[in-house]
Design a protein around this motif. Structure first.
Motif, PDB file in Angstrom:
ATOM      1  N   ARG A  43       0.838  -1.203   0.000  1.00  0.00           N
ATOM      2  CA  ARG A  43       0.000   0.000   0.000  1.00  0.00           C
ATOM      3  C   ARG A  43       0.880   1.264   0.000  1.00  0.00           C
ATOM      4  O   ARG A  43       0.610   2.220  -0.714  1.00  0.00           O
ATOM      5  CB  ARG A  43      -0.921  -0.004   1.227  1.00  0.00           C
ATOM      6  CG  ARG A  43      -2.000   1.085   1.165  1.00  0.00           C
ATOM      7  CD  ARG A  43      -3.075   0.931   2.224  1.00  0.00           C
ATOM      8  NE  ARG A  43      -2.535   0.860   3.575  1.00  0.00           N
ATOM      9  CZ  ARG A  43      -2.624  -0.181   4.391  1.00  0.00           C
ATOM     10  NH1 ARG A  43      -3.247  -1.274   3.982  1.00  0.00           N
ATOM     11  NH2 ARG A  43      -2.107  -0.156   5.599  1.00  0.00           N
ATOM     12  N   GLN A  44       1.942   1.237   0.778  1.00  0.00           N
ATOM     13  CA  GLN A  44       2.851   2.396   0.822  1.00  0.00           C
ATOM     14  C   GLN A  44       3.557   2.610  -0.521  1.00  0.00           C
ATOM     15  O   GLN A  44       3.764   3.747  -0.942  1.00  0.00           O
ATOM     16  CB  GLN A  44       3.910   2.200   1.926  1.00  0.00           C
ATOM     17  CG  GLN A  44       3.364   2.298   3.340  1.00  0.00           C
ATOM     18  CD  GLN A  44       2.842   3.693   3.666  1.00  0.00           C
ATOM     19  OE1 GLN A  44       3.478   4.693   3.361  1.00  0.00           O
ATOM     20  NE2 GLN A  44       1.662   3.758   4.251  1.00  0.00           N
ATOM     21  N   ILE A  45       3.905   1.519  -1.186  1.00  0.00           N
ATOM     22  CA  ILE A  45       4.523   1.634  -2.522  1.00  0.00           C
ATOM     23  C   ILE A  45       3.547   2.338  -3.461  1.00  0.00           C
ATOM     24  O   ILE A  45       3.924   3.245  -4.215  1.00  0.00           O
ATOM     25  CB  ILE A  45       4.913   0.229  -3.067  1.00  0.00           C
ATOM     26  CG1 ILE A  45       6.096  -0.336  -2.279  1.00  0.00           C
ATOM     27  CG2 ILE A  45       5.238   0.295  -4.557  1.00  0.00           C
ATOM     28  CD1 ILE A  45       6.499  -1.746  -2.662  1.00  0.00           C
ATOM     29  N   LEU A  46       2.268   1.949  -3.375  1.00  0.00           N
ATOM     30  CA  LEU A  46       1.246   2.566  -4.223  1.00  0.00           C
ATOM     31  C   LEU A  46       1.110   4.055  -3.908  1.00  0.00           C
ATOM     32  O   LEU A  46       1.080   4.901  -4.831  1.00  0.00           O
ATOM     33  CB  LEU A  46      -0.096   1.853  -4.006  1.00  0.00           C
ATOM     34  CG  LEU A  46      -1.292   2.415  -4.782  1.00  0.00           C
ATOM     35  CD1 LEU A  46      -1.132   2.150  -6.280  1.00  0.00           C
ATOM     36  CD2 LEU A  46      -2.607   1.806  -4.295  1.00  0.00           C
ATOM     37  N   LEU A  47       1.049   4.400  -2.624  1.00  0.00           N
ATOM     38  CA  LEU A  47       0.857   5.805  -2.228  1.00  0.00           C
ATOM     39  C   LEU A  47       2.028   6.683  -2.661  1.00  0.00           C
ATOM     40  O   LEU A  47       1.836   7.782  -3.197  1.00  0.00           O
ATOM     41  CB  LEU A  47       0.653   5.907  -0.709  1.00  0.00           C
ATOM     42  CG  LEU A  47      -0.662   5.316  -0.187  1.00  0.00           C
ATOM     43  CD1 LEU A  47      -0.704   5.347   1.334  1.00  0.00           C
ATOM     44  CD2 LEU A  47      -1.854   6.066  -0.763  1.00  0.00           C
ATOM     45  N   TYR A  48       3.247   6.196  -2.444  1.00  0.00           N
ATOM     46  CA  TYR A  48       4.421   6.985  -2.857  1.00  0.00           C
ATOM     47  C   TYR A  48       4.474   7.127  -4.381  1.00  0.00           C
ATOM     48  O   TYR A  48       4.846   8.177  -4.893  1.00  0.00           O
ATOM     49  CB  TYR A  48       5.718   6.355  -2.331  1.00  0.00           C
ATOM     50  CG  TYR A  48       6.053   6.824  -0.935  1.00  0.00           C
ATOM     51  CD1 TYR A  48       6.752   8.008  -0.718  1.00  0.00           C
ATOM     52  CD2 TYR A  48       5.641   6.100   0.185  1.00  0.00           C
ATOM     53  CE1 TYR A  48       7.039   8.455   0.558  1.00  0.00           C
ATOM     54  CE2 TYR A  48       5.925   6.543   1.480  1.00  0.00           C
ATOM     55  CZ  TYR A  48       6.628   7.720   1.651  1.00  0.00           C
ATOM     56  OH  TYR A  48       6.910   8.171   2.913  1.00  0.00           O
ATOM     57  N   SER A  49       4.088   6.083  -5.085  1.00  0.00           N
ATOM     58  CA  SER A  49       4.113   6.144  -6.551  1.00  0.00           C
ATOM     59  C   SER A  49       3.070   7.130  -7.062  1.00  0.00           C
ATOM     60  O   SER A  49       3.323   7.852  -8.033  1.00  0.00           O
ATOM     61  CB  SER A  49       3.845   4.759  -7.142  1.00  0.00           C
ATOM     62  OG  SER A  49       4.808   3.857  -6.654  1.00  0.00           O
ATOM     63  N   LEU A  50       1.905   7.172  -6.400  1.00  0.00           N
ATOM     64  CA  LEU A  50       0.867   8.126  -6.795  1.00  0.00           C
ATOM     65  C   LEU A  50       1.327   9.567  -6.549  1.00  0.00           C
ATOM     66  O   LEU A  50       0.972  10.474  -7.302  1.00  0.00           O
ATOM     67  CB  LEU A  50      -0.437   7.853  -6.029  1.00  0.00           C
ATOM     68  CG  LEU A  50      -1.216   6.613  -6.476  1.00  0.00           C
ATOM     69  CD1 LEU A  50      -2.368   6.317  -5.518  1.00  0.00           C
ATOM     70  CD2 LEU A  50      -1.742   6.767  -7.899  1.00  0.00           C
ATOM     71  N   SER A  51       2.104   9.763  -5.500  1.00  0.00           N
ATOM     72  CA  SER A  51       2.573  11.124  -5.208  1.00  0.00           C
ATOM     73  C   SER A  51       3.741  11.522  -6.112  1.00  0.00           C
ATOM     74  O   SER A  51       4.068  12.699  -6.248  1.00  0.00           O
ATOM     75  CB  SER A  51       2.975  11.249  -3.741  1.00  0.00           C
ATOM     76  OG  SER A  51       4.057  10.391  -3.482  1.00  0.00           O
ATOM     77  N   LEU A  52       4.361  10.514  -6.744  1.00  0.00           N
ATOM     78  CA  LEU A  52       5.514  10.778  -7.623  1.00  0.00           C
ATOM     79  C   LEU A  52       5.077  11.419  -8.948  1.00  0.00           C
ATOM     80  O   LEU A  52       5.745  12.328  -9.459  1.00  0.00           O
ATOM     81  CB  LEU A  52       6.228   9.445  -7.884  1.00  0.00           C
ATOM     82  CG  LEU A  52       7.550   9.431  -8.625  1.00  0.00           C
ATOM     83  CD1 LEU A  52       8.575  10.297  -7.924  1.00  0.00           C
ATOM     84  CD2 LEU A  52       8.064   7.996  -8.727  1.00  0.00           C
ATOM     85  N   ALA A  53       3.946  10.968  -9.483  1.00  0.00           N
ATOM     86  CA  ALA A  53       3.502  11.443 -10.802  1.00  0.00           C
ATOM     87  C   ALA A  53       3.278  12.968 -10.856  1.00  0.00           C
ATOM     88  O   ALA A  53       3.729  13.613 -11.813  1.00  0.00           O
ATOM     89  CB  ALA A  53       2.250  10.681 -11.220  1.00  0.00           C
ATOM     90  N   PRO A  54       2.597  13.581  -9.867  1.00  0.00           N
ATOM     91  CA  PRO A  54       2.394  15.034  -9.935  1.00  0.00           C
ATOM     92  C   PRO A  54       3.700  15.838  -9.949  1.00  0.00           C
ATOM     93  O   PRO A  54       3.748  16.916 -10.543  1.00  0.00           O
ATOM     94  CB  PRO A  54       1.593  15.345  -8.662  1.00  0.00           C
ATOM     95  CG  PRO A  54       0.980  14.069  -8.260  1.00  0.00           C
ATOM     96  CD  PRO A  54       1.910  13.003  -8.707  1.00  0.00           C
ATOM     97  N   VAL A  55       4.745  15.316  -9.318  1.00  0.00           N
ATOM     98  CA  VAL A  55       6.034  16.028  -9.311  1.00  0.00           C
ATOM     99  C   VAL A  55       6.564  16.143 -10.742  1.00  0.00           C
ATOM    100  O   VAL A  55       7.053  17.196 -11.162  1.00  0.00           O
ATOM    101  CB  VAL A  55       7.064  15.308  -8.401  1.00  0.00           C
ATOM    102  CG1 VAL A  55       8.390  16.051  -8.402  1.00  0.00           C
ATOM    103  CG2 VAL A  55       6.535  15.188  -6.990  1.00  0.00           C
TER     104      VAL A  55
END
Lengths: 320, 62
Positions: A222-234
């Protein structure tokens, strides 16, 4: 080493460190990431930078990264000995004395910081010193064995090289440099936790509190998913910033799409299923995440080359 | 492997390492020399304040 000490080494059935052992001690893979990201930052940062100064600066950044790696191996030799992945490293493999690793790390740290400050500027030298200190003292000594958030907080050390590269070229560290920092900072946890998912036995044996050991595999996915989702907007912010361009915009869409697709597959998997195919999806994601970072940074450099060749900033339609 | 052979093997390993270190030191000399040439070529930027006013220190003169 004297001839007497050579005979003593032979008597004790030991070998002596060769040049290849010293190179392994400097963690060439981590070094290559620091070299590549800092070099791209030097290319895209404004300001005239002579190629000789750039090459010398990259060399000193590489030496600084290697020194941090050597000090990491000095401190973690007990952990490295217990983990299959790291058991053959020079210190746990008894090809290099632990104190020698410490001395190599300390001397190279001082050397690289002083030489970078003299070659480029004081800001770059100080940032390199901060990076080495953060990686060795904050991450390796304080965080790694204490908290499951070790890689999240410690990841800042691996994210600093582009800021150093920017400082070398422009003598400053504006928002764009910190956006590059942010992309590596948010990329590190998914990248590392994918490896941790299939190396759990190693970390458990060594007593390192990795997230999947302290909070379980489901929470880690779940944490991998959350960090990856936050990576795209950057990436989206970088694309419309002064360093972005059409090449980066296309690369960011394609690479983030593929990154998130692979993360989705990884998130949906149960640990028991992953064990049956020996973590194939996780292993592939780990390798792809390296490729992802490489392509995004390469795209930034390509946009800079395009801008220099045409003189037009495509996304803002303005001339330089 | 006998003890003598082993010592000889270690000796060779040490020699190889020393040669590599020698090459690295030579490369370092070349890097420092090249950086020095580049920095000296841009001599104007290296002028420091030496407690006496000269025209090049004034912004309007540049």
């Amino acid at each position: 080493m004297t001839d007497k000490s050579l005979q003593s080494a032979a008597l004790q059935n030991r070998t002596i460190a060769g040049f290849d052992d010293i190179m392994v001690l400097l963690k060439p893979r981590v070094m290559s990431l620091a070299v590549f990201t800092s070099a791209v930052a030097m290319v895209i940062a404004p300001g005239p930078l002579h190629p000789v100064i750039a090459l010398a600066s990259i060399l000193y950044i590489a030496i600084g990264a290697g020194a941090a790696g050597a000090l990491n191996m000095w401190w973690d030799c007990d952990i490295d000995y217990q983990m299959r992945r790291t058991r053959s490293r020079p210190v746990p493999g008894k090809r290099l004395d632990r104190q020698d690793a410490f001395q190599i790390g300390m001397w190279l740290s001082g050397f690289s910081v002083v030489m970078l400050a003299l070659t480029a500027n004081l800001l770059a030298g100080l940032l390199l010193a901060l990076t080495i200190f953060y990686y060795v003292v904050v991450y390796t000594i304080f965080l790694k064995r204490r908290t499951s958030q070790n890689i999240v907080i410690g990841g800042a050390a691996g994210a600093l090289p582009p800021v150093i590269g920017w400082a070398v070229s422009a003598g400053s560290m504006p928002l764009e440099a910190w956006l590059l920092f942010l992309i590596i900072f948010l990329w590190t946890p998914p990248h590392f936790w994918a490896l941790a998912l299939y190396s759990a036995d190693d970390y458990r044996r060594a007593g390192v509190p990795v997230l999947n050991i302290t909070h379980g595999d489901r929470a880690t996915r779940r944490q991998i998913l959350l960090y990856s989702l936050s990576l795209a907007p950057v990436s989206a912010v970088i694309a419309v910033s002064s360093v972005g361009g059409p090449v980066f915009a296309v690369a960011a869409i394609v690479m983030n799409g593929e990154f998130l697709r692979r993360v989705w597959l990884l998130w949906r998997r149960e640990q028991e299923v992953a064990k049956t195919d020996r973590f194939l999806v996780e292993r592939k994601f780990f390798r792809f995440s390296l490729f992802y970072l490489f392509v995004l940074f390469l795209a930034l450099a390509a946009d800079k080359v395009l801008l220099m060749a045409t003189g037009i900033h495509f996304l803002t339609s303005g001339s330089i | 492997m006998t003890r003598d052979q082993e010592t000889s093997h270690l000796h060779m390993r040490r020699a190889k390492r020393n040669i590599a270190v020698g090459w690295i030191l030579a490369a370092f000399v070349v890097v420092v020399f090249a950086v020095t040439v580049v920095k000296l070529a841009d001599g104007q930027a290296m002028q420091a304040f030496d407690h006496s006013l000269r025209p090049s220190l004034l912004e309007s003169a540049q």
